[in-house]
Write a protein that holds these residues in place. Structure first.
Motif, short mmCIF file in Angstrom:
data_model
loop_
_atom_site.label_atom_id
_atom_site.label_comp_id
_atom_site.label_asym_id
_atom_site.label_seq_id
_atom_site.Cartn_x
_atom_site.Cartn_y
_atom_site.Cartn_z
N VAL A 348 11.90 96.95 110.38
CA VAL A 348 12.68 95.99 109.62
C VAL A 348 11.79 95.39 108.55
O VAL A 348 10.64 95.02 108.82
CB VAL A 348 13.23 94.87 110.54
CG1 VAL A 348 13.74 93.70 109.72
CG2 VAL A 348 14.34 95.42 111.43
N THR A 349 12.32 95.34 107.33
CA THR A 349 11.58 94.71 106.23
C THR A 349 12.51 93.71 105.53
O THR A 349 13.73 93.79 105.68
CB THR A 349 11.10 95.75 105.19
OG1 THR A 349 12.24 96.52 104.77
CG2 THR A 349 10.06 96.69 105.78
N ALA A 350 11.91 92.79 104.80
CA ALA A 350 12.69 91.80 104.06
C ALA A 350 13.11 92.42 102.73
O ALA A 350 12.26 92.81 101.93
CB ALA A 350 11.87 90.54 103.82
N GLY A 351 14.42 92.57 102.50
CA GLY A 351 14.93 93.08 101.23
C GLY A 351 15.44 91.92 100.40
O GLY A 351 15.44 90.78 100.86
N PRO A 352 15.90 92.20 99.17
CA PRO A 352 16.39 91.12 98.30
C PRO A 352 17.60 90.39 98.89
O PRO A 352 17.77 89.20 98.70
CB PRO A 352 16.75 91.84 97.00
CG PRO A 352 16.77 93.30 97.32
CD PRO A 352 15.92 93.52 98.53
N GLY A 353 18.44 91.13 99.67
CA GLY A 353 19.64 90.49 100.21
C GLY A 353 19.54 90.20 101.70
O GLY A 353 20.54 89.99 102.36
N GLY A 354 18.33 90.21 102.27
CA GLY A 354 18.18 89.97 103.71
C GLY A 354 17.42 91.11 104.37
O GLY A 354 16.78 91.93 103.70
N TRP A 355 17.49 91.18 105.68
CA TRP A 355 16.74 92.20 106.41
C TRP A 355 17.30 93.60 106.12
O TRP A 355 18.51 93.79 106.03
CB TRP A 355 16.82 91.96 107.92
CG TRP A 355 16.22 90.67 108.36
CD1 TRP A 355 16.86 89.65 109.00
CD2 TRP A 355 14.85 90.26 108.23
NE1 TRP A 355 15.99 88.62 109.26
CE2 TRP A 355 14.75 88.97 108.80
CE3 TRP A 355 13.72 90.84 107.67
CZ2 TRP A 355 13.55 88.26 108.83
CZ3 TRP A 355 12.52 90.13 107.69
CH2 TRP A 355 12.45 88.86 108.27
N GLU A 356 16.37 94.56 106.05
CA GLU A 356 16.76 95.97 105.93
C GLU A 356 16.10 96.72 107.07
O GLU A 356 14.97 96.42 107.45
CB GLU A 356 16.29 96.54 104.59
CG GLU A 356 17.03 95.89 103.43
CD GLU A 356 16.57 96.39 102.07
OE1 GLU A 356 15.62 97.20 102.02
OE2 GLU A 356 17.16 95.95 101.07
N ILE A 357 16.84 97.69 107.62
CA ILE A 357 16.33 98.37 108.82
C ILE A 357 16.35 99.88 108.65
O ILE A 357 17.32 100.45 108.12
CB ILE A 357 17.11 97.93 110.07
CG1 ILE A 357 16.43 98.44 111.35
CG2 ILE A 357 18.58 98.39 110.02
CD1 ILE A 357 16.88 97.70 112.60
N THR A 358 15.26 100.51 109.09
CA THR A 358 15.13 101.96 109.04
C THR A 358 14.73 102.48 110.42
O THR A 358 13.63 102.19 110.88
CB THR A 358 14.03 102.38 108.03
OG1 THR A 358 14.27 101.71 106.79
CG2 THR A 358 14.03 103.88 107.82
N PRO A 359 15.64 103.17 111.10
CA PRO A 359 15.25 103.72 112.41
C PRO A 359 14.26 104.86 112.21
O PRO A 359 14.31 105.57 111.21
CB PRO A 359 16.58 104.24 112.98
CG PRO A 359 17.46 104.46 111.79
CD PRO A 359 17.02 103.50 110.73
N PHE A 360 13.34 105.01 113.17
CA PHE A 360 12.38 106.11 113.07
C PHE A 360 13.11 107.42 113.34
O PHE A 360 13.99 107.48 114.21
CB PHE A 360 11.25 105.93 114.08
CG PHE A 360 10.39 104.71 113.82
CD1 PHE A 360 10.39 104.10 112.58
CD2 PHE A 360 9.57 104.21 114.83
CE1 PHE A 360 9.58 102.99 112.35
CE2 PHE A 360 8.77 103.10 114.60
CZ PHE A 360 8.78 102.49 113.36
N PRO A 361 12.75 108.49 112.61
CA PRO A 361 13.44 109.76 112.83
C PRO A 361 13.19 110.34 114.22
O PRO A 361 14.06 111.00 114.78
CB PRO A 361 12.87 110.67 111.74
CG PRO A 361 11.76 109.94 111.08
CD PRO A 361 11.81 108.50 111.49
N VAL A 362 12.02 110.08 114.78
CA VAL A 362 11.74 110.61 116.12
C VAL A 362 11.91 109.49 117.14
O VAL A 362 11.27 108.45 117.04
CB VAL A 362 10.31 111.20 116.21
CG1 VAL A 362 10.01 111.66 117.62
CG2 VAL A 362 10.14 112.34 115.21
N GLN A 363 12.80 109.70 118.09
CA GLN A 363 13.08 108.68 119.11
C GLN A 363 12.77 109.29 120.47
O GLN A 363 13.65 109.73 121.19
CB GLN A 363 14.56 108.26 119.04
CG GLN A 363 14.96 107.60 117.75
CD GLN A 363 14.51 106.16 117.65
OE1 GLN A 363 14.34 105.46 118.65
NE2 GLN A 363 14.28 105.69 116.43
N ASP A 364 11.50 109.31 120.82
CA ASP A 364 11.10 109.94 122.07
C ASP A 364 10.63 108.84 123.01
O ASP A 364 9.74 108.06 122.66
CB ASP A 364 9.97 110.94 121.77
CG ASP A 364 9.52 111.70 123.02
OD1 ASP A 364 9.49 111.10 124.11
OD2 ASP A 364 9.17 112.88 122.88
#
Ligand code: AMP
Ligand code: MG
Length: 401
Positions: A348-364
């Motif tokens: 999660v990072t702070a974007g201009p309009g609030g939190w932005e989230i990027t799931p990791f491609p590998v979920q092991d």
């Protein structure tokens, strides 16, 4: 399979009664009050000066008047005696206001000469000015804090000022952690060719301790029915929460459930509709809640966040023990989810309009490096439809955990 929400409420329902104790204020930080706290005394205990200046009787003064200074009152050292009309007493901040006075004139609002003050022509004083009235903060007998309140540093200061030396709180739950598996060796040891290191024990200890538990990590038990059974029976006698790690499914080498039953436990559930972490177990052994966590480190971590730590907080007295999800915008699209709620490691990072989230491609669920790199668990509810890039999803922040 049980839903996460149903499993969470069953975990709390399995908890025994909270134990109460009185602890010194210095050890009460973060604990929850088991009863209302009332003030044992008033604060301030006396009318006190709020500034450095001169105490006078307002009714007796007038602009330009000269008043002899007949003594002083400083914090911790009151002026003994009564102040006659037409005289003043030097007072410093925190000092009791002398008998016979009701007002403090600031030192910058008088001219001092030869043991007397001259009141300025444009006297900015008013009766009661710069005086803290006795009891204006709180009065003896007032309810200052309610049962269930979390003791912040501020609340503890308030209790101290109100005459308390200890706080009536709920006891820290005693958590005992047992890891099982023939493949495990303790941290710091060199594993053999078919071994791995017990990373879950330290992780769970840290989590439970930070949540407020008193933690004992009993280390590693071999995959042997009688050894596990006897150790769990013994551990349960000294635990509010007995945590086992590994061996929670019903595979050929999963001993925990059978050992618990043989030790006299009742088992509630052992399959939750979630990923990671499906094979989690809940039971009761004696007075202890038994929580069987899966051995995969990510599964153990997620199950601890969702079930173990809320139980710790509940026993500590928290009214809202479950982690509160926040919302963030997806930076990528996600496919529809299956029947199991999915807790994806994400950034999660702070974007201009609030939190932005990027799931990791590998979920092991065995990959600790990905878990460590995450600062959030993205929540995909069971049977959630596909989510477009830019849409909002819920996540659990991982903060310092
Ligand atoms: P289990 O739940 O015992 O079937 O274990 C599932 C996986 O987690 C296996 O790969 C185990 O080696 C691993 N594992 C079990 N316990 C631990 C532990 N305490 N620390 C790290 N990995 C573990
Ligand atoms: Mg195992």
């Amino acid at each position: 399979m049980l839903s996460v929400a149903e499993a969470q409420s069953r975990v709390l329902a399995a908890a025994g009664a909270r134990r109460r104790e009185a602890v010194p204020l210095a050890e009460a930080h973060g604990r929850y009050l088991a009863e209302d706290v009332t003030a044992l005394l008033s604060q301030p205990p006396f009318h006190a000066s709020a500034m450095d200046g001169y105490a006078v009787c307002f009714r007796d003064i007038a602009p330009g008047m000269i008043l002899p200074v007949i003594g002083e009152a400083i914090a911790g050292k009151a002026f003994d005696g009564t102040v006659e009309a037409g005289t003043a007493v030097r007072v410093l901040t925190g000092a009791p206001i002398p008998e016979g006075t009701d007002t403090v004139i600031l030192q910058e609002d008088v001219a001092y000469e030869d043991g007397a003050i001259r009141i300025m022509e444009d006297l900015p004083a008013a009766p009661g000015r710069h005086v803290r009235k006795a009891g204006q903060d709180f009065a003896a007998g007032a309810v200052l804090l309610q049962a269930g309140a979390k003791l912040t540093a501020r609340a503890i200061a308030l209790m101290a000022a109100a005459g308390h030396g200890t706080a009536p709180v709920y006891a820290r739950p005693r958590v005992v952690i047992v890891s099982t598996g023939d493949e495990l060796v303790p941290p710091g040891e060199t594993p053999g060719r078919d071994q791995i290191i017990n990373s879950n024990g330290v992780m769970l200890s840290c989590l439970a301790r930070a949540a407020g538990a008193e933690v004992r990590d009993l280390g590693i038990l071999p995959d042997r029915h009688d050894v596990i059974r006897d150790a769990l029976a013994k551990a349960a006698a000294e635990a509010d929460i007995l945590v086992t790690v590994g061996g929670a499914s019903v595979g050929d080498h999963d001993y925990v459930q059978a050992a618990l039953v043989d030790a006299g436990a009742t088992i509630d559930f052992w399959k939750i509709a979630m990923r990671p972490g499906k094979p989690m177990m809940l039971g009761r052994l004696g007075d202890a809640v038994a929580i069987g966590l899966p051995g995969n480190p990510v599964s153990a971590y997620v199950c601890a966040q969702l079930f173990l730590l809320p139980l710790v907080r509940h026993l500590l007295g928290a009214a809202a023990p479950f982690p509160a999800p926040l919302e963030a915008r997806l930076t990528v699209g996600l496919p529809a989810n299956g029947p199991r709620a999915n807790y994806q490691r994400a950034a999660v990072t702070a974007g201009p309009g609030g939190w932005e989230i990027t799931p990791f491609p590998v979920q092991d669920s065995a990959m600790l490096s990905r878990l460590e790199a995450a600062n959030a668990l993205l929540i995909r509810p069971a049977n959630a439809p596909a989510a477009e890039k830019g849409s909002n999803v819920a996540f659990l922040p991982l903060n310092n955990d």
